[in-house]
Design a protein around this motif. Structure first.
Motif: not given
Length: 206
Positions: A122-129, A185-190, A192-206
């Motif tokens: 699992c990758l658990n994410v918290f989105v805030h602003a 409030s600092r990053f756009t929705v897109d 944020a999506v990029d960052m989560i995908i990057d984290a998910a892929q890094k988690l996948d290859t860990k």
């Protein structure tokens, strides 16, 4: 394999939109309020009744039973005897666990990170602003009048926090519950999506 991604979110942070876009980008199932319809269909009760109870803690002292912390020593009530909020939580928990067993997916809210705390991937994410950005967002979307927006945002956050705190016995705003937090409030929705995908892929290859 990609992880199951859970997204907890402050009201007005765009967390739902992040989750929806993320699921489309990854081409995986997306679970949000659709869980209500699934739970209602499964129980035979009105979807409208469940919609009113969604992500709201019961006013009774019940359950964390599903999480194994029901310890009053008395007879455990059957599901038909429970308050609607508890019944909905249990049915949604079953759906969330089943969805995670079937493979990668994105699940928004509903204590999913806690329900899946024993899931191996699992990758658990918290989105805030910040509050000003969240107010601007909900007013722009027509969800609330501007003069009422500050109180409305506070009320919705309290509702989500109470729900999470009640059913998980953890704190919604405890960052130790999450692997990644993103300030929209600092990053756009897109972004944020990029960052989560990057984290998910890094988690996948860990």
């Amino acid at each position: 394999m990609l992880p199951v991604i859970t997204i907890a979110r402050q009201y007005g942070s765009g967390g739902h939109e992040v989750g929806e876009k993320l699921a489309k980008r990854l081409n995986v199932p997306f679970y949000d309020k659709a869980l209500i319809a699934m739970a209602a269909k499964q129980s035979g009760l009105s979807e409208e009744v469940f919609a009113d109870a969604d992500e709201k803690a019961t006013s009774s002292l019940l359950y964390s039973m599903v999480m194994g912390s029901y310890a009053f020593g008395a007879r455990v009530p059957g599901i038909n005897e429970m308050p609607i909020n508890d019944k909905l939580f249990i049915l949604q928990s079953d759906i969330i666990k089943k969805a995670a067993q079937e493979g990668p997916c994105v699940i928004v809210g509903r204590c999913a990170d806690y329900i899946l705390r024993e899931h191996p991937n699992c990758l658990n994410v918290f989105v805030h602003a910040d509050k000003a950005a969240r107010i601007q967002r909900i007013v722009g979307l027509g969800h609330c009048e501007e003069r009422k927006a500050p109180d409305f945002v506070t009320k919705k956050d309290k509702q989500r926090a109470n729900y999470y705190n009640f059913y998980s016995n953890n704190r919604w705003d405890d960052l130790q519950n999450y692997d990644l937090t993103i300030d929209t409030s600092r990053f756009t929705v897109d972004q944020a999506v990029d960052m989560i995908i990057d984290a998910a892929q890094k988690l996948d290859t860990k």
